[in-house]
Design a protein around this motif. Structure first.
Motif, PDB file in Angstrom:
ATOM      1  N   LEU A   1      35.508  30.451  37.581  1.00 35.62           N
ATOM      2  CA  LEU A   1      36.415  31.206  36.709  1.00 35.62           C
ATOM      3  C   LEU A   1      35.810  32.534  36.280  1.00 35.62           C
ATOM      4  O   LEU A   1      36.433  33.593  36.401  1.00 35.62           O
ATOM      5  CB  LEU A   1      36.764  30.372  35.471  1.00 35.62           C
ATOM      6  N   LYS A   2      34.568  32.503  35.781  1.00 38.48           N
ATOM      7  CA  LYS A   2      33.915  33.718  35.309  1.00 38.48           C
ATOM      8  C   LYS A   2      33.734  34.710  36.457  1.00 38.48           C
ATOM      9  O   LYS A   2      34.008  35.914  36.319  1.00 38.48           O
ATOM     10  CB  LYS A   2      32.559  33.387  34.691  1.00 38.48           C
ATOM     11  N   GLY A   3      33.292  34.210  37.603  1.00 41.89           N
ATOM     12  CA  GLY A   3      33.072  35.080  38.748  1.00 41.89           C
ATOM     13  C   GLY A   3      34.363  35.714  39.242  1.00 41.89           C
ATOM     14  O   GLY A   3      34.380  36.894  39.612  1.00 41.89           O
ATOM     15  N   SER A   4      35.457  34.948  39.256  1.00 46.29           N
ATOM     16  CA  SER A   4      36.728  35.490  39.731  1.00 46.29           C
ATOM     17  C   SER A   4      37.269  36.544  38.770  1.00 46.29           C
ATOM     18  O   SER A   4      37.885  37.522  39.197  1.00 46.29           O
ATOM     19  CB  SER A   4      37.758  34.369  39.928  1.00 46.29           C
ATOM     20  N   VAL A   5      37.020  36.353  37.470  1.00 42.47           N
ATOM     21  CA  VAL A   5      37.442  37.353  36.483  1.00 42.47           C
ATOM     22  C   VAL A   5      36.655  38.649  36.676  1.00 42.47           C
ATOM     23  O   VAL A   5      37.224  39.750  36.684  1.00 42.47           O
ATOM     24  CB  VAL A   5      37.260  36.820  35.043  1.00 42.47           C
ATOM     25  N   LEU A   6      35.330  38.513  36.842  1.00 41.95           N
ATOM     26  CA  LEU A   6      34.494  39.695  37.094  1.00 41.95           C
ATOM     27  C   LEU A   6      34.917  40.377  38.392  1.00 41.95           C
ATOM     28  O   LEU A   6      34.955  41.609  38.473  1.00 41.95           O
ATOM     29  CB  LEU A   6      33.023  39.287  37.173  1.00 41.95           C
ATOM     30  N   PHE A   7      35.239  39.577  39.400  1.00 40.11           N
ATOM     31  CA  PHE A   7      35.706  40.097  40.683  1.00 40.11           C
ATOM     32  C   PHE A   7      36.983  40.923  40.493  1.00 40.11           C
ATOM     33  O   PHE A   7      37.092  42.051  40.978  1.00 40.11           O
ATOM     34  CB  PHE A   7      35.957  38.926  41.636  1.00 40.11           C
ATOM     35  N   GLY A   8      37.956  40.357  39.774  1.00 41.36           N
ATOM     36  CA  GLY A   8      39.224  41.044  39.553  1.00 41.36           C
ATOM     37  C   GLY A   8      39.070  42.337  38.775  1.00 41.36           C
ATOM     38  O   GLY A   8      39.664  43.375  39.116  1.00 41.36           O
ATOM     39  N   ILE A   9      38.237  42.302  37.729  1.00 44.25           N
ATOM     40  CA  ILE A   9      38.042  43.495  36.903  1.00 44.25           C
ATOM     41  C   ILE A   9      37.309  44.580  37.694  1.00 44.25           C
ATOM     42  O   ILE A   9      37.633  45.772  37.590  1.00 44.25           O
ATOM     43  CB  ILE A   9      37.261  43.152  35.623  1.00 44.25           C
ATOM     44  N   SER A  10      36.324  44.171  38.500  1.00 37.46           N
ATOM     45  CA  SER A  10      35.531  45.155  39.243  1.00 37.46           C
ATOM     46  C   SER A  10      36.374  45.915  40.262  1.00 37.46           C
ATOM     47  O   SER A  10      36.033  47.045  40.642  1.00 37.46           O
ATOM     48  CB  SER A  10      34.354  44.467  39.949  1.00 37.46           C
ATOM     49  N   LEU A  11      37.492  45.321  40.705  1.00 34.47           N
ATOM     50  CA  LEU A  11      38.393  45.997  41.642  1.00 34.47           C
ATOM     51  C   LEU A  11      39.507  46.749  40.918  1.00 34.47           C
ATOM     52  O   LEU A  11      40.450  47.228  41.551  1.00 34.47           O
ATOM     53  CB  LEU A  11      38.995  44.979  42.616  1.00 34.47           C
ATOM     54  N   SER A  12      39.378  46.848  39.602  1.00 31.07           N
ATOM     55  CA  SER A  12      40.396  47.529  38.786  1.00 31.07           C
ATOM     56  C   SER A  12      39.955  48.922  38.353  1.00 31.07           C
ATOM     57  O   SER A  12      40.382  49.421  37.303  1.00 31.07           O
ATOM     58  CB  SER A  12      40.719  46.674  37.546  1.00 31.07           C
ATOM     59  N   ILE A  13      39.068  49.540  39.149  1.00 31.09           N
ATOM     60  CA  ILE A  13      38.545  50.855  38.773  1.00 31.09           C
ATOM     61  C   ILE A  13      38.742  51.842  39.934  1.00 31.09           C
ATOM     62  O   ILE A  13      37.786  52.352  40.511  1.00 31.09           O
ATOM     63  CB  ILE A  13      37.041  50.776  38.411  1.00 31.09           C
ATOM     64  N   PRO A  14      39.993  52.097  40.312  1.00 23.21           N
ATOM     65  CA  PRO A  14      40.240  52.995  41.450  1.00 23.21           C
ATOM     66  C   PRO A  14      40.246  54.458  41.026  1.00 23.21           C
ATOM     67  O   PRO A  14      41.143  55.224  41.396  1.00 23.21           O
ATOM     68  CB  PRO A  14      41.624  52.544  41.922  1.00 23.21           C
ATOM     69  N   LEU A  15      39.243  54.842  40.245  1.00 24.73           N
ATOM     70  CA  LEU A  15      39.210  56.173  39.622  1.00 24.73           C
ATOM     71  C   LEU A  15      39.509  57.295  40.614  1.00 24.73           C
ATOM     72  O   LEU A  15      40.447  58.077  40.433  1.00 24.73           O
ATOM     73  CB  LEU A  15      37.840  56.398  38.980  1.00 24.73           C
ATOM     74  N   THR A  16      38.725  57.379  41.677  1.00 23.04           N
ATOM     75  CA  THR A  16      38.809  58.521  42.579  1.00 23.04           C
ATOM     76  C   THR A  16      40.126  58.571  43.338  1.00 23.04           C
ATOM     77  O   THR A  16      40.774  59.624  43.415  1.00 23.04           O
ATOM     78  CB  THR A  16      37.640  58.499  43.571  1.00 23.04           C
ATOM     79  N   LEU A  17      40.546  57.436  43.909  1.00 21.08           N
ATOM     80  CA  LEU A  17      41.781  57.437  44.691  1.00 21.08           C
ATOM     81  C   LEU A  17      43.016  57.527  43.819  1.00 21.08           C
ATOM     82  O   LEU A  17      44.050  58.065  44.249  1.00 21.08           O
ATOM     83  CB  LEU A  17      41.853  56.186  45.568  1.00 21.08           C
TER      84      LEU A  17
END
Length: 383
Positions: A319-335
């Motif tokens: 659960l913790k890892g999947s949450v971190l995974f989801g949040i880490s892919l929520s930073i599409p700053l440049t694109l």
């Protein structure tokens, strides 16, 4: 005088941002963006073409560094179940985004915006959390696939808005497909060549080298690929990323090379890019009607669709890892910024939507990086 002022302020930010980040307890990248916003709002960063050019170089170098974190052989060594879940995650991401866009009656541009993925900021997490975190390695794997899809869609959007539905659109798409096909052939050819002649690797990049041939070859690859992308009128970011992947994929004997390259990048070029992005933000935009609610909507929606889709990885990451995974892919700053620029320059979106996308990308980067730090350090109590 303007350039001297910019250089002096940049010198201060580049030096002071790690100390300020430690004091306010948030990562360095968003700290540099915040300082760019503050000093930009105070008038210390007047419009300057040279500043923009150096910032663009910093962006390309950031994408190049992101590539150096990816050994393409991982696609052959990763478990098939993880690859299948990666594809399912991306499919879910786009399905949820489309449903959300139609439910909220948003612009069709948001069908590309909501699921967009960029690994530029994601790659910086390795400096904070190392290369042994399964959630981060999985996020990088999915991020690579997701970024290629995102850039392809951006290329199609840019060509469509620029040329309309016609021959020019298909020529541009053919150039992208051709580049990716040739890149695949080159990778396979190099893999075969180095298998037959492994000693060539050490000639190109000697283990012990006083002339820094490894860095010279890396920079030559980056410059050459950027030139090819400009000639083909394609997005430079995908070329810079692919150039970076050549390093770990074919020159794995130079374990210290990515660190040498990142030391220069994160110590100089990349901070300039982050500061420049911050300096372009007009805080007065927050006073425009509808901007703040739109920022909140974009930030919340992009985070929710990723967290929902990341449920697919709970069996692998917990659960913790999947949450971190989801949040880490929520930073599409440049694109996300690139998408906003394309939409605004072609008059497809209004100025208030443009500002909303730019500010949302910044707030999302800051919020998600802080959330990752908090959740990563959170220990589940044992009863």
């Amino acid at each position: 005088m303007g350039e001297i002022q910019i250089l002096i302020v940049l010198a201060f930010i580049i030096f002071a941002s790690p100390y300020i980040a430690k004091f306010i307890k948030i990562p360095v990248a968003p700290t540099e963006i915040i300082l760019g916003i503050i000093f930009g709002s105070l008038g210390f960063f007047p419009e300057n073409e040279f500043f923009k050019v150096v910032a663009d170089v910093g962006f390309y170098y950031l994408m190049f560094l992101a590539g150096t974190e990816v050994d393409l052989k991982i696609f052959f060594t990763t478990e098939k179940t993880v690859l299948k879940r990666s594809i399912i995650f991306l499919v879910l991401l786009y399905i949820l985004s489309i449903l959300l866009v139609y439910t909220l009656n948003l612009s069709y541009l948001f069908i590309i915006v909501m699921p967009i993925i960029s690994i530029g900021i994601l790659s910086t997490l390795y400096k904070d959390y190392g290369k042994d975190e399964e959630w981060l390695n999985t996020a990088m794997l999915v991020g690579v696939i997701g970024e290629v899809v995102s850039i392809a869609l951006l290329t199609i959007l840019n060509a469509y808005l620029k040329y309309g539905f016609g021959a020019s659109l298909f020529i541009n798409l053919a150039a992208l497909v051709g580049f990716l096909a040739i890149t695949t052939i080159v990778f396979k050819g190099l893999d075969l060549f180095f298998w037959w002649y492994p000693s060539i690797k050490k000639i190109l990049m000697p283990q012990y080298d006083k002339e820094e041939k490894d860095i010279r070859l890396s920079m030559a690859l980056l410059c050459f690929v950027i030139a090819v992308m400009i000639i083909l009128d394609l997005k430079v970011v995908i070329g810079a990323f692919i150039a970076g992947t050549l390093i770990p994929t074919f020159f794995d004997h130079k374990k210290e090379l990515p660190h040498k390259l990142s030391s220069f990048g994160f110590g100089f070029l990349v901070p300039i890019f982050f500061v420049y992005i911050g300096s372009t933000v007009n805080l007065d935009a927050l006073l425009l009607p509808g901007v703040v609610p739109t920022i909140f909507l974009i930030t919340t929606a992009m985070l929710i669709v990723r967290l929902v889709a990341s449920i697919i990885f709970i069996p692998n990451l917990g659960l913790k890892g999947s949450v971190l995974f989801g949040i880490s892919l929520s930073i599409p700053l440049t694109l996300l910024i690139a998408t906003a620029a394309i939409g605004y320059e072609t008059k497809y979106i209004s100025q208030d939507v443009y500002y909303s996308l730019i500010l949302a990308s910044l707030f999302e980067a800051i919020i998600c990086l802080v959330m990752i730090k908090v959740i990563y350090n959170f220990k589940l109590s044992k009863k």
